[in-house]
Enzyme design. Structure first.
Site, PDB file in Angstrom:
ATOM      1  N   CYS A 176      -5.191  -2.366   2.933  1.00 13.74           N
ATOM      2  CA  CYS A 176      -5.083  -2.130   4.366  1.00 13.74           C
ATOM      3  C   CYS A 176      -6.158  -2.892   5.135  1.00 13.74           C
ATOM      4  CB  CYS A 176      -5.130  -0.621   4.633  1.00 13.74           C
ATOM      5  SG  CYS A 176      -4.765  -0.138   6.331  1.00 13.74           S
ATOM      6  N   LYS A 192      -9.652   2.084  -2.853  1.00 18.46           N
ATOM      7  CA  LYS A 192     -10.123   1.581  -1.562  1.00 18.46           C
ATOM      8  C   LYS A 192     -11.549   2.050  -1.304  1.00 18.46           C
ATOM      9  CE  LYS A 192      -8.592   1.477   3.294  1.00 18.46           C
ATOM     10  NZ  LYS A 192      -7.557   1.998   4.216  1.00 18.46           N
ATOM     11  N   GLU A 235       0.831  -1.208   0.000  1.00 21.39           N
ATOM     12  CA  GLU A 235       0.000   0.000   0.000  1.00 21.39           C
ATOM     13  C   GLU A 235       0.867   1.260   0.000  1.00 21.39           C
ATOM     14  OE1 GLU A 235      -3.360   2.080   2.930  1.00 21.39           O
ATOM     15  OE2 GLU A 235      -2.017   0.529   3.697  1.00 21.39           O
TER      16      GLU A 235
END
Length: 498
Positions: free
Chosen positions: A365, A316, A243
């Protein structure tokens, strides 16, 4: 029991609860962690009982989320004010409805704290059993929620009078372990693509400094690039960067069709795939430009193909509350934390891409802690998912272990391989059985180390009830508890009226 001792029962439950998770990782304690709280629900009531239970809950979650302090020193203590309320909520509901309802109530409360205010499905009781592979195979039936329900049933059996409940709990535990024992050999494994994960171990202060310093940003990039050249020697099918590997410099105009600025950083994004001839998945921060509007930012995973360039983008979707999404609290959060992180724009949809004959999706994440996201990727046809993450914020704390434990459940629930690709650890390949196929270890350490994790991942064509039916245990317990509680309140009011 001495009258004054009962006020310590919530604290005892809190300590047992915390010790069930990393860093202590004494998962067996989860089977008795709720016992003091259940006893307390039967012998204490009133205002003092509420505050004593709240105090226990405060300790449980402040200790459970202690690693928040690495980013926001007051974080664990502030989050625990809210999360701690679930302890008195649990004892109140059990007192109203009875001990037999306690397992359903506990899972209902896990459902609520996993959903409200953006949701934080962390420290769920089921995760304490991540090393008991046979027991947790029932997650392919009802998710981690079914494992939580099983543990709560065992806790209730220690407190409920009579042998019948204890016998039922023992049978449930034996059946769960038996299911895993017989289910595991039926999951046939096949060889999948060869994957290489780059773990650069860049401290978070250097990643933040890269926003202001181009020299630091270039140094960080070079570290990823050097490990990529090393990984390419093994000729993998896919190389993954974690990430936010590229923290700045990527701009795209979205007035019409997305048009990327072909600057130096865009060239740096494409170069590893071009030089190695290998497909890349790279975590980046993207700046979106629109005429007459403020810029927006996304936390993204970009798929790069040699000779074709940028060939896929995932933004995301589930943003971290009060870190990537602030609602009306941005100034308050910034004042408390001292951080000046930009608010992110959430993505939509979960694309899947091809590598060889297989398909995969991406999660970024803490999206790996949301079962529904992994399920959606699996239902879109992926045989494995890549979870890119930067856990450098939390150094070598138990947060890294907790993330890995939760990712193991995502593999079981959907019978889908999970690739964990992190900045500082713990990078791992997780088989569809939840078994750790391999973990990046350097000098006996798995955290805050630099290296490349590579290997041919193992996949299965098996599916699961959870993939088909989803969170039926979670919502069933929530609706059942709310319905039963409403019925109890209605009956009690009618009795008083009579």
């Amino acid at each position: 029991m001495h009258a004054s001792l009962k006020w310590w029962l919530p604290l005892i439950s809190a300590l047992l609860f915390c010790a069930s998770f990393h860093p202590v990782n004494a998962g067996f304690l989860a089977y008795v962690a709720l016992v003091p709280l259940l006893i307390y629900s039967q012998i204490a009531s009133g205002r003092k009982a509420f505050f004593a239970a709240w105090g226990g809950g405060y300790v449980a979650f402040a200790a459970g989320y202690w690693w928040f302090a690495y980013t926001v020193p007051a974080g664990p203590f502030l989050v625990a004010i809210y999360m701690g309320l679930w302890f008195p909520a649990f004892t109140w509901a059990v007192r109203r409805m009875g001990l037999l309802w306690s397992p359903v109530i506990w899972v209902a409360i896990e459902a609520l704290r996993s959903t409200l205010f953006g949701g934080l499905p962390w420290l769920l009781l089921g995760y304490t059993q991540h090393e008991s592979l046979e027991v947790i195979q029932i997650a392919d039936l009802g998710g981690v929620w079914l494992v939580s329900l099983l543990i709560a049933v065992v806790n209730a059996a220690f407190v409920c009078p009579g042998r019948s409940v204890r016998i039922a709990a023992a049978i449930a535990l034996i059946l769960s372990a038996g299911y895993g024992y017989f289910r595991l050999p039926t999951i046939e494994m096949v060889d999948g693509p060869k994957i290489a994960v780059v773990q650069p171990n860049i401290p978070q202060n250097l990643k933040v400094e890269a926003i202001r310093s181009n020299a630091t940003a270039i140094d960080n990039y070079k570290k990823h690039y050097a490990l990529t050249r090393q990984a390419a020697e093994g000729k993998p099918d896919l190389i993954v960067w974690p990430e936010a590997a590229i923290y700045k410099g990527l701009y795209v105009n979205v007035d019409k069709e997305p048009e990327w600025h072909e600057n130096a950083w865009y060239g740096a994004l494409l170069e590893p795939a071009e030089k190695t001839g290998i497909q890349m998945l790279i975590g980046v921060l993207v700046t979106e430009e629109r005429s007459g509007e403020d810029d927006q930012y996304t936390n993204s995973a970009l798929r790069i193909l040699p000779g074709k360039g940028l060939s896929g983008r995932y933004d995301k979707t589930h943003l971290v509350p009060f870190a990537e999404r602030y609602w009306f609290f941005k100034r308050i959060v910034q004042a408390i934390s001292g951080l000046r992180l930009a608010e992110m724009k959430p993505g939509t949809g979960f694309p899947v891409w091809e590598v060889g004959s297989e398909r995969y999706g991406a999660q970024i994440c803490f999206e790996a802690i949301f079962p529904e996201i992994s399920r959606e990727i699996a239902r879109n046809g992926a045989s494995f998912t890549v979870n890119i993450s930067n856990d450098g914020w939390f150094k070598s704390s138990g947060e890294l272990d907790q993330m890995l434990a939760m990712a193991r459940f995502r593999s079981i629930e959907n019978r889908m391989h999970v690739v964990r690709a992190t900045n500082t650890g713990i990078s791992a390949f997780i088989e569809p059985t939840g078994r750790l196929q391999s973990v990046l270890e350097v000098g006996g350490k798995v955290k805050e180390v630099e290296g490349v994790l590579e290997g041919r991942i193992r996949l299965t064509r098996s599916s699961s009830l959870y993939r088909a039916a989803g969170d039926w245990v979670k919502w069933g317990c929530l609706l059942g508890a709310l319905g039963a509680l409403a019925g109890r309140i209605f009956v009690d009011r009618n009795k008083k009226a009579a």
